[in-house]
Motif scaffolding. Sequence first.
Motif, PDB file in Angstrom:
ATOM      1  N   HIS A 201       0.739  -1.437   0.013  1.00 60.44           N
ATOM      2  CA  HIS A 201       0.019  -0.146   0.106  1.00 60.44           C
ATOM      3  C   HIS A 201       0.823   1.253   0.001  1.00 60.44           C
ATOM      4  N   ARG A 202       0.308   2.372  -0.433  1.00 56.42           N
ATOM      5  CA  ARG A 202       1.251   3.751  -0.616  1.00 56.42           C
ATOM      6  C   ARG A 202       1.436   4.082   0.829  1.00 56.42           C
ATOM      7  N   LYS A 203       0.662   3.631   1.788  1.00 57.28           N
ATOM      8  CA  LYS A 203       1.023   3.957   3.334  1.00 57.28           C
ATOM      9  C   LYS A 203       2.232   3.350   3.803  1.00 57.28           C
ATOM     10  N   ALA A 204       2.557   2.270   3.048  1.00 58.62           N
ATOM     11  CA  ALA A 204       3.639   1.329   3.602  1.00 58.62           C
ATOM     12  C   ALA A 204       4.796   2.022   4.160  1.00 58.62           C
ATOM     13  N   PRO A 205       5.412   2.712   2.990  1.00 52.43           N
ATOM     14  CA  PRO A 205       6.849   3.185   3.485  1.00 52.43           C
ATOM     15  C   PRO A 205       6.528   4.277   4.932  1.00 52.43           C
ATOM     16  N   ASP A 206       5.612   5.229   4.740  1.00 49.94           N
ATOM     17  CA  ASP A 206       5.387   5.878   5.857  1.00 49.94           C
ATOM     18  C   ASP A 206       5.297   5.377   6.979  1.00 49.94           C
ATOM     19  N   LYS A 229      16.274   0.930   8.000  1.00 46.90           N
ATOM     20  CA  LYS A 229      17.036   0.274   6.936  1.00 46.90           C
ATOM     21  C   LYS A 229      15.924  -0.361   5.986  1.00 46.90           C
ATOM     22  N   THR A 230      14.946  -1.076   6.323  1.00 41.95           N
ATOM     23  CA  THR A 230      13.936  -1.477   5.485  1.00 41.95           C
ATOM     24  C   THR A 230      13.292  -0.503   4.883  1.00 41.95           C
ATOM     25  N   VAL A 231      13.072   0.560   5.206  1.00 36.51           N
ATOM     26  CA  VAL A 231      12.510   1.733   4.488  1.00 36.51           C
ATOM     27  C   VAL A 231      13.269   2.107   3.076  1.00 36.51           C
ATOM     28  N   VAL A 232      14.668   2.254   3.640  1.00 34.88           N
ATOM     29  CA  VAL A 232      15.478   2.593   2.320  1.00 34.88           C
ATOM     30  C   VAL A 232      15.590   1.724   1.431  1.00 34.88           C
ATOM     31  N   GLU A 233      15.627   0.278   1.727  1.00 35.53           N
ATOM     32  CA  GLU A 233      15.920  -0.897   0.951  1.00 35.53           C
ATOM     33  C   GLU A 233      14.635  -1.270   0.301  1.00 35.53           C
ATOM     34  N   ALA A 244      14.379   8.229   6.486  1.00 41.75           N
ATOM     35  CA  ALA A 244      14.971   7.163   7.146  1.00 41.75           C
ATOM     36  C   ALA A 244      16.611   7.358   7.192  1.00 41.75           C
ATOM     37  N   LYS A 245      16.880   7.914   5.729  1.00 39.25           N
ATOM     38  CA  LYS A 245      18.529   7.929   5.744  1.00 39.25           C
ATOM     39  C   LYS A 245      19.101   9.073   6.824  1.00 39.25           C
ATOM     40  N   LYS A 246      18.276  10.248   6.796  1.00 46.95           N
ATOM     41  CA  LYS A 246      18.824  10.985   7.755  1.00 46.95           C
ATOM     42  C   LYS A 246      18.809  10.497   9.305  1.00 46.95           C
ATOM     43  N   TYR A 247      17.778   9.652   9.582  1.00 50.24           N
ATOM     44  CA  TYR A 247      17.841   9.015  10.861  1.00 50.24           C
ATOM     45  C   TYR A 247      19.106   8.205  11.012  1.00 50.24           C
ATOM     46  N   LEU A 248      19.545   7.454   9.973  1.00 50.55           N
ATOM     47  CA  LEU A 248      20.549   6.637   9.949  1.00 50.55           C
ATOM     48  C   LEU A 248      22.050   7.271  10.128  1.00 50.55           C
ATOM     49  N   GLU A 249      22.117   8.383   9.321  1.00 47.35           N
ATOM     50  CA  GLU A 249      23.164   9.052   9.151  1.00 47.35           C
ATOM     51  C   GLU A 249      24.202   9.224  10.383  1.00 47.35           C
ATOM     52  N   PRO A 250      23.752   9.516  11.527  1.00 42.97           N
ATOM     53  CA  PRO A 250      24.460   9.388  12.825  1.00 42.97           C
ATOM     54  C   PRO A 250      25.176   8.152  13.142  1.00 42.97           C
TER      55      PRO A 250
END
Length: 253
Positions: A201-206, A229-233, A244-250
């Motif tokens: 569904h289109r809401k799944a990534p969010d 990571k699941t969101v990014v992949e 999600a990438k911003k969250y993972l950057e630190p």
Amino acid sequence: MRKQLMATVLIPLGFGLAGVTHAQSSTPAFQNNSSEAQRKAGNNQATAELFYMIQQLQREVRDLRGQVEEQQHQIGRLQQQGRDRYVDLDQRILDLSKAVETRASEAPAAAPSDAPKDEARDYRAPGAEEQEAYNAIIDLIRNKKDYDAAITQLYEFVDAYPEGDLTVNAYYWLGEVYLAKPQLEQARQAFTIVATRYTDHRKAPDAVYKLGVTLDKLGEKDEAARRMKTVVERYPESGAAALAKKYLEPAQG
């Protein structure tokens, strides 16, 4: 002789005058007694009418009190039914989220359950009434900020319109509202349903991203990072992936 004649005339005359005087003096007493009787009769009638009016008012007050008590009973019963329904729906959400989490943990590693399907399912399009109900809920959330009312109506919505396109949206917004309150465990449950049951569904990534945010707030940092990571992949082109990438950057830095 003259004296006897005068006495004969004067004595009857005196008696006549005395009778007139007595008659005149007794007439007002009779009239006063009659007026007093009429006054008492009028007072008795007024008292009876007043007593009757008081009885009528007392009867109306009793009737109104009975109606108020009946309405209070009905309101209490409806409120209890609403609370029971709310608890029932909340428990169903919890059971559903646990079920999908169990299936996800039991799925093979090569095909994780939160991976998107090759073919997107055909979600039921909303009818006019369903769309109107959904729009009213969104108005409660975005404009009125009435989160408690929104939660109740979201539960009612997913119960009334199951397995539709907007049903998935409703689960997602349920998570958003719980996250805003914040009631983190309930938010986790709602986001989990969208993230693992409706992966296409289109809401799944969010939902996966917000599930990561919720897990982070709950102190489950490792699981939060895994969800990011699941969101990014799985959804690399989505706006949620950028967040999600911003969250993972630190952590990566």
